[in-house]
Design a protein around this motif. Structure first.
Motif, mmCIF file in Angstrom:
data_model
loop_
_atom_site.group_PDB
_atom_site.id
_atom_site.type_symbol
_atom_site.label_atom_id
_atom_site.label_comp_id
_atom_site.label_asym_id
_atom_site.label_seq_id
_atom_site.Cartn_x
_atom_site.Cartn_y
_atom_site.Cartn_z
ATOM 1 N N GLY A 57 27.837 62.761 54.238
ATOM 2 C CA GLY A 57 27.514 61.837 53.376
ATOM 3 C C GLY A 57 28.083 60.428 54.133
ATOM 4 N N CYS A 58 29.339 60.701 54.651
ATOM 5 C CA CYS A 58 29.965 59.433 55.291
ATOM 6 C C CYS A 58 29.311 58.574 56.426
ATOM 7 C CB CYS A 58 31.271 59.904 56.078
ATOM 8 S SG CYS A 58 32.349 60.842 54.874
ATOM 9 N N TYR A 59 28.229 59.489 57.159
ATOM 10 C CA TYR A 59 27.603 58.863 58.022
ATOM 11 C C TYR A 59 26.997 57.603 57.759
ATOM 12 C CZ TYR A 59 27.558 61.350 62.517
ATOM 13 O OH TYR A 59 27.674 61.910 63.842
ATOM 14 N N CYS A 60 26.188 57.332 56.725
ATOM 15 C CA CYS A 60 25.588 56.279 56.293
ATOM 16 C C CYS A 60 26.459 54.989 56.083
ATOM 17 C CB CYS A 60 24.856 56.157 55.052
ATOM 18 S SG CYS A 60 23.287 57.267 54.935
ATOM 19 N N TYR A 61 27.749 55.394 55.450
ATOM 20 C CA TYR A 61 28.776 54.296 55.393
ATOM 21 C C TYR A 61 29.158 53.771 56.586
ATOM 22 C CZ TYR A 61 32.601 51.827 53.483
ATOM 23 O OH TYR A 61 33.702 50.801 53.226
ATOM 24 N N LEU B 105 29.051 49.795 61.084
ATOM 25 C CA LEU B 105 28.847 49.531 62.606
ATOM 26 C C LEU B 105 27.715 48.657 62.750
ATOM 27 C CD1 LEU B 105 29.621 50.435 65.501
ATOM 28 C CD2 LEU B 105 27.968 51.957 65.422
ATOM 29 N N ARG B 106 26.743 48.756 62.220
ATOM 30 C CA ARG B 106 25.372 47.741 62.383
ATOM 31 C C ARG B 106 25.898 46.493 61.892
ATOM 32 N NH1 ARG B 106 21.781 50.484 59.812
ATOM 33 N NH2 ARG B 106 22.326 49.592 57.948
ATOM 34 N N ASN B 107 26.782 46.191 60.899
ATOM 35 C CA ASN B 107 26.764 44.919 60.388
ATOM 36 C C ASN B 107 27.919 44.230 61.248
ATOM 37 O OD1 ASN B 107 25.255 44.936 57.980
ATOM 38 N ND2 ASN B 107 26.730 45.831 56.767
ATOM 39 N N ARG C 194 19.101 55.801 61.843
ATOM 40 C CA ARG C 194 20.060 55.300 61.336
ATOM 41 C C ARG C 194 20.289 53.944 61.464
ATOM 42 N NH1 ARG C 194 23.395 59.943 62.142
ATOM 43 N NH2 ARG C 194 24.447 58.675 63.864
ATOM 44 N N ARG C 195 19.695 53.291 62.612
ATOM 45 C CA ARG C 195 19.539 52.060 63.120
ATOM 46 C C ARG C 195 20.968 51.352 63.273
ATOM 47 N NH1 ARG C 195 14.065 50.299 60.999
ATOM 48 N NH2 ARG C 195 13.272 51.806 60.211
ATOM 49 N N THR C 196 21.448 52.048 64.217
ATOM 50 C CA THR C 196 22.780 51.361 64.720
ATOM 51 C C THR C 196 22.611 50.096 65.194
ATOM 52 O OG1 THR C 196 22.999 53.825 65.803
ATOM 53 C CG2 THR C 196 24.734 52.104 66.210
ATOM 54 N N THR C 197 21.557 49.757 65.595
ATOM 55 C CA THR C 197 21.352 48.270 66.095
ATOM 56 C C THR C 197 20.137 47.644 65.502
ATOM 57 O OG1 THR C 197 21.036 49.597 68.200
ATOM 58 C CG2 THR C 197 22.683 47.789 68.182
ATOM 59 N N LEU D 276 11.657 49.743 65.058
ATOM 60 C CA LEU D 276 12.696 49.292 65.758
ATOM 61 C C LEU D 276 12.329 48.129 66.521
ATOM 62 C CD1 LEU D 276 14.952 52.545 66.451
ATOM 63 C CD2 LEU D 276 14.708 51.184 64.380
ATOM 64 N N VAL D 277 13.384 47.026 66.605
ATOM 65 C CA VAL D 277 13.049 45.856 67.454
ATOM 66 C C VAL D 277 13.445 46.449 68.773
ATOM 67 C CG1 VAL D 277 13.149 43.482 67.893
ATOM 68 C CG2 VAL D 277 13.085 44.371 65.514
#
Ligand SMILES: Nc1ncnc2c1ncn2[C@@H]1O[C@H](COP(=O)(O)OP(=O)(O)O)[C@@H](O)[C@H]1O
Ligand SMILES: [Mg+2]
Length: 250
Positions: free
Chosen positions: A108-112, A117-119, A144-147, A179-180
């Motif tokens: 569950g923690c991954y998304c948070y 990280l992304r922001n 999860r779109r890290t970037t 993804l861009v």
């Protein structure tokens, strides 16, 4: 805005090695430019490859707040606290900073952590000329779109059909997820003459081959010792190959 270089690929193909050597190239050829190295692999080891000890990871900061919520000052939001401490935890080494994601406990923690990280990368992208992201193996980080934006995506593979199939899956997923990715390039690592037999498969990927990095005994030796690649000598074949790849791709 910064120029973002992301590195993806199957486990053990050489993502961390490439990330460390790309950073070394940027420091050498773009003196004075600010560089942020991001270790987005829960099994963090980019710090070691860069010859550093990472500061607090994002996960460690979140955990510390969960354990001691009284650390929040009156009126301070959780997000503000985390952001402040992350900025504080950036390891400033000669010529670049390092940000480490860390390993979240439980799915569950991954998304948070990932959203944070992304922001954070979005915000930091205003302050750095280059951001180099060492991703975890596989493809979850893509969904999860890290970037948000990748100016350059290096997909690392060995010179096997299995490796190239993984590279293709990564590439397909970036397209499915829309993804861009401004430019994606293949890097073959620990590879030699056999790559000429893979010409058709490489062409079928539809992206250009940025270069081939040979198997390098000196590099492997440093890895076995302590993983610190900062002392890799300038006559290293792998280092020379990465320099050439960077010159052509960045
Ligand atoms: N060109 C190379 N020559 C010799 N060993 C290499 C080379 N590239 C990577 N390695 C070794 O392969 C292993 C996996 O590399 P690493 O960069 O950690 O992969 P990943 O980050 O993709 O899991 C490490 O022990 C590393 O030292
Ligand atoms: Mg790695």
């Amino acid at each position: 805005m910064s120029y973002t270089i992301a590195i993806s690929g199957k486990g053990g193909t050489g993502k961390t090695t490439l990330a460390a050597l790309v950073i070394r190239w940027l420091r050498k050829t773009h003196k004075g430019k600010s560089i942020l190295a991001v270790d987005a692999d829960p099994n963090a080891n980019l710090d070691q490859a860069l010859g550093l000890k990472s500061g607090n990871s994002i996960v460690a900061i979140i955990d510390s707040l969960a354990k001691n919520p009284e650390q929040l000052k009156a009126g301070e939001t959780k997000e503000r606290f985390i952001e402040y401490h992350i900025q504080d935890s950036l390891v400033e080494a000669g010529g670049f900073d390092l940000l480490t994601m860390g390993r979240p406990e439980g799915p569950g923690c991954y998304c948070y952590v990932n959203n944070l990280l992304r922001n954070l990368i979005d915000k930091l992208s205003k302050s750095y000329s280059y951001i180099v992201i060492d991703n975890e193996a596989g493809m979850e980080h893509l969904s999860r779109r890290t970037t948000r934006i990748m100016d350059l995506l290096f997909i690392v593979s060995d010179s096997s059909l299995v490796g190239l199939r993984s590279a293709k899956r990564i590439l397909d997923l970036t397209r499915e997820l829309e993804l861009v990715v401004k430019d994606a390039k293949l890097v073959l690592n620990k590879a030699g003459d056999e790559t000429s037999q893979l010409k058709a498969e490489i062409e079928a990927l539809g992206i250009s081959l940025a270069g081939v990095i040979p198997e390098d005994k000196k590099l492997a030796g440093l890895s076995r010792e302590n993983g610190d690649l900062s002392s890799l000598s300038t006559d290293s074949q792998a280092l020379k190959a990465v320099d050439k790849i960077c010159e052509g791709a960045i």
